[in-house]
Scaffold this motif. Structure first.
Motif, PDB file in Angstrom:
ATOM      1  N   ALA A  32      -8.039 -10.422  15.695  1.00 49.98           N
ATOM      2  CA  ALA A  32      -7.431 -10.706  14.392  1.00 49.98           C
ATOM      3  C   ALA A  32      -8.148 -11.869  13.714  1.00 49.98           C
ATOM      4  O   ALA A  32      -8.448 -11.805  12.514  1.00 49.98           O
ATOM      5  CB  ALA A  32      -5.945 -11.006  14.564  1.00 49.98           C
ATOM      6  N   VAL A  37      -7.676 -12.972  10.092  1.00 55.07           N
ATOM      7  CA  VAL A  37      -6.219 -13.062  10.199  1.00 55.07           C
ATOM      8  C   VAL A  37      -5.904 -14.112  11.262  1.00 55.07           C
ATOM      9  O   VAL A  37      -6.065 -13.863  12.449  1.00 55.07           O
ATOM     10  CB  VAL A  37      -5.607 -11.691  10.587  1.00 55.07           C
ATOM     11  N   LEU A  43      -1.220 -11.968   8.471  1.00 59.78           N
ATOM     12  CA  LEU A  43      -0.904 -10.627   8.965  1.00 59.78           C
ATOM     13  C   LEU A  43       0.063  -9.919   8.023  1.00 59.78           C
ATOM     14  O   LEU A  43      -0.108  -8.740   7.705  1.00 59.78           O
ATOM     15  CB  LEU A  43      -0.301 -10.712  10.374  1.00 59.78           C
ATOM     16  N   ARG A  51      -3.595  -3.323   8.540  1.00 53.07           N
ATOM     17  CA  ARG A  51      -2.845  -3.920   9.646  1.00 53.07           C
ATOM     18  C   ARG A  51      -2.741  -2.938  10.816  1.00 53.07           C
ATOM     19  O   ARG A  51      -2.957  -3.294  11.967  1.00 53.07           O
ATOM     20  CB  ARG A  51      -1.455  -4.351   9.171  1.00 53.07           C
TER      21      ARG A  51
END
Length: 135
Positions: A32, A37, A43, A51
């Motif tokens: 991520a 992220v 997120l 996502r």
């Protein structure tokens, strides 16, 4: 304060905040971060398709993540100093502080923290520290 947070979440300060979410491990948090992220809010701001592609979780797992992420605290703090233009060094000062939490339902009471590593249910709590950053 930071020690208290680390104990409740069972994490170090240097750990990714994404590790507070269900079904996240260090490998997923690293992936991520590589995708830009780094926070729960990052997120939440992603497009659903992006996502899902990043997380590669089942619908039930995504629902768990969404439930916890949507309860993640987003707090605004406002303050006002009484008679601010009349304050001198050494004076007693009255400060009015308003803390508001997005999505707060006053009738529901204090929200519980998602803290699966903590040994008992834990309610949210907040610290207010007032000081002069120049001192």
């Amino acid at each position: 304060m930071e020690l208290s947070q680390m104990c409740v979440q069972g994490m170090w300060e240097r750990d990714s905040p994404l590790l507070q979410l269900p079904h996240f491990d260090r490998a997923l948090a690293t992936a991520a971060a590589a995708a830009g992220v780094e926070s729960v809010f990052d997120l939440m701001d992603m497009e659903d398709e992006d996502r899902q592609a990043l997380l590669q979780m089942s619908p039930a797992q995504l629902a768990d993540v969404a439930r916890v992420a949507n309860a993640y605290p987003n707090v605004d703090v406002a303050h006002q100093i009484e008679d601010a233009d009349e304050v001198s060094s050494g004076d007693t000062v009255t400060v009015h502080v308003q803390l508001s939490r997005e999505g707060e339902d006053e009738e529901a009471g204090v929200p519980r923290v998602h803290a699966p590593r903590y040994p008992k249910p834990k309610e949210e709590g907040w610290w207010l520290v007032i000081g002069d950053p120049k001192a």
